[in-house]
Write an enzyme that holds these catalytic residues in place. Structure first.
Site, short mmCIF file in Angstrom:
data_model
loop_
_atom_site.label_atom_id
_atom_site.label_comp_id
_atom_site.label_asym_id
_atom_site.label_seq_id
_atom_site.Cartn_x
_atom_site.Cartn_y
_atom_site.Cartn_z
N TYR A 36 0.83 -1.20 0.00
CA TYR A 36 0.00 0.00 0.00
C TYR A 36 0.87 1.26 0.00
CZ TYR A 36 -3.29 3.56 1.47
OH TYR A 36 -4.03 4.70 1.53
N GLU A 37 1.87 1.29 0.89
CA GLU A 37 2.76 2.46 0.93
C GLU A 37 3.51 2.63 -0.39
OE1 GLU A 37 4.29 2.97 5.44
OE2 GLU A 37 4.85 1.10 4.45
N GLN A 38 3.90 1.50 -0.97
CA GLN A 38 4.59 1.57 -2.26
C GLN A 38 3.71 2.22 -3.31
OE1 GLN A 38 6.51 -2.09 -3.97
NE2 GLN A 38 4.82 -1.92 -5.42
#
Length: 567
Positions: A465-467
């Site tokens: 998700y952060e990526q």
């Protein structure tokens, strides 16, 4: 008695000879195009009003006068309606008068029409040359034909349509003539005979000749009061050139004088003057040049005055030059210059190599010297947001080394020693906030996105998700830059497989590469002089040099990253 009879017979013969004498003289050539009308006139016609008879020269067969024939005679003219290639040959015309018969020969050549616009020279009539502002071109041979207006005109096979081209009777008038009007002009008209119309064309070239003019002489070489360097004992040549206008010039000349004496009377065999020759300058001016040649320069020649004179009916102009000894070349100075340039070139090459090898060190040193206390007003809260795979139940052993690297090694160096502000997932906790919103806001408020890549990262949903958010911010919004740190394990079997990464991340790895962290390669893991930390600092933004206390306390303030355990 017999002598008187003989004399009478000779007298009678002399008196009657002009009645039967035929004068054979006069020949001419003419040409035409196939399937066009061709009318030619007897070369011996002149102003005679006596009848003219035409014959085929090779057979002496008389050519009829009946108009129903394709080739027939009309008074002094021979008509081909139309002409054919097989009509080519020699035709004879005889003008019969009571006292004298005149015979002329006409060599007629019928050509096929050229397949292209390029008309050969043998089909061209005489060239017309003009210099007037307004000029006219006459259609050749048109007076021999029974033609009716208008006459069509073509230039280089293209019909003339501009208003400054005006056709009037057998003339083409051209207004405001320029050199662009030069070319091949073709007139086309219709000949009417026995109710049938025949096409006739004729082509001639037109060239523009500018009117000449004369002016006061202008010396182009040598310059006024010029000094020329010469070598003692060596030959020397000096040119005197002057322009007098355009066109032919009467009494225009250039010459040399030495101490106001013409070269021929100076009395030095070493010094000779070449006769003036015609030349043209860059602006088409007519110029004359005379060359003064000295076979061997002496010391005496340095004290003389050399005058270049140009004169015509407008007047005379003089340019005086002197000679001086040519200074010897200082070879030592040349050696110094060459050596200095070589050293400078070597220094530049060495400098380029050093900068290429130690570019990162130079850039970091420049930061420390030039921008030690740089402040930013970009509204960002963090220098970098750290994206790394989380620890979960059943994680590989390498995951714990990633956690230690992110939570201890990175802050110790980048925050405590370099003054950066890092946003690290799971380091601090502000309960009651939406996890997804806080992650996205933290990434948007960071100047760099640091990806910590490890072989087991594909098992981390939080990392995925952060990526996604970080890559969107860096690649789509162009809001920040990406730093890729690759955690290299000791074993070869568990290396990072780039093909397993997301396409955008694969693209970044291919373009900018990764900074590799391997514990057994770094003796002092927190030394700023190590290759790893130099590369990280080089890709990080220029830090704000606040106090060390503020730098350490910043991550623990209310602006620090959040603990998103239940993401």
């Amino acid at each position: 008695m017999i002598d008187r009879q003989r004399m009478g017979l000779w007298a009678l013969a002399i008196l009657t000879l002009p009645m039967y004498l035929t004068v054979t003289e006069g020949s001419k050539s003419s040409w035409g195009l196939e399937n066009e009308a061709l009318i030619v006139r007897c070369p011996q016609r002149g102003r005679s009003t006596y009848p003219v008879e035409w014959y085929y020269s090779d057979t002496n067969e008389s050519i009829p006068t009946q108009k129903r024939n394709r080739i027939f005679v009309s008074r002094d003219r021979l008509k081909f309606l139309p002409a054919r290639v097989e009509d080519s040959g020699i035709y004879a015309c005889v003008i019969r008068s009571p006292n004298l018969n005149k015979t002329g020969y006409l060599n007629v050549t019928i050509h096929k029409k050229p397949p292209s616009c390029n008309i050969p020279d043998y089909l061209m009539y005489s060239t017309v040359r003009g210099s007037d502002k307004n000029f006219k071109i006459t259609c050749p041979t048109i007076d021999l034909y029974n033609w009716t207006a208008p006459v069509q005109w073509f230039k280089n096979c293209k019909a003339l349509q501009e208003p400054r081209f005006r056709a009037h009777r057998s003339y083409l008038f051209i207004d405001n003539v320029t050199h662009d009007d030069e070319g091949d002009y073709t007139c086309q008209f219709t000949h009417a005979e026995n109710g049938t119309n025949y096409i006739v064309t004729a082509t001639r070239s037109f060239t523009v000749e500018e009117k000449g003019f004369s002016m006061f002489p202008v010396i182009t070489n040598p310059p006024y009061n010029h000094t020329m360097e010469v070598e003692i004992g060596k030959p020397a040549s000096i040119a005197c050139s002057a322009c007098f206008g355009k066109g032919s010039h009467f009494l225009a000349d250039v010459l040399w004088q030495i101490n106001k004496t013409v070269v021929g009377n100076f009395g030095e065999a070493r010094i000779q003057e070449e006769e003036g020759r015609n030349e043209s300058s860059s602006n088409d001016m007519d110029c004359l040049t005379s060359v003064l040649r000295i076979t061997g320069v002496t010391e005496k020649d340095l004290s003389l005055e050399y005058d270049c004179l140009a004169l015509n009916l407008h007047g005379m102009i003089r340019h005086t030059i002197r000679l001086r000894r040519k200074q010897p070349i200082d070879h030592r100075s040349i050696y110094y210059i060459v050596a200095g340039c070589s050293l400078l070139l070597m220094f530049i090459n060495v400098l380029v190599i050093v900068l290429k090898v130690f570019w990162i060190e130079v850039a970091l040193f420049w930061r420390d010297i030039v921008t030690p206390y740089k402040t930013r007003n970009d509204g960002k809260l963090y220098d970098a947001y750290i994206i790394y795979p989380r620890v979960f139940r059943g994680s590989a052993a390498g995951t714990h080394s990633v956690e230690y690297f992110v939570h201890h090694t990175l802050p110790d160096v980048l925050e405590n020693k370099c003054g950066y502000k890092l946003c690290i997932y799971g380091r601090d906790l502000l309960p009651g906030q939406d996890a997804a919103t806080v992650v996205e806001s933290s990434i948007q408020n960071s100047r760099r996105q640091v990806f910590v890549l490890a072989p087991h990262m594909m098992h981390s949903k939080e990392f995925a998700y952060e990526q996604e958010i970080a890559l969107h911010s860096a690649l789509i919004q162009n809001n920040s830059k990406v730093i890729l740190i690759e955690m290299e394990p000791l074993g070869e079997a568990s290396r990072l497989q780039v093909g397993d990464l997301q396409d955008s991340l694969q693209h970044l790895v291919k373009i900018q590469g990764t900074i590799k962290w391997r514990e057994d390669h770094v003796a002092d893991k927190q030394s700023l002089s190590s290759k790893f930390w130099k590369h990280v600092r080089y890709q990080m933004p220029v830090p704000e040099r606040a106090s060390k206390t503020a730098s350490v306390a910043a991550p623990l303030s209310g602006k620090a990253c959040l603990d998103l355990k239940h993401f």
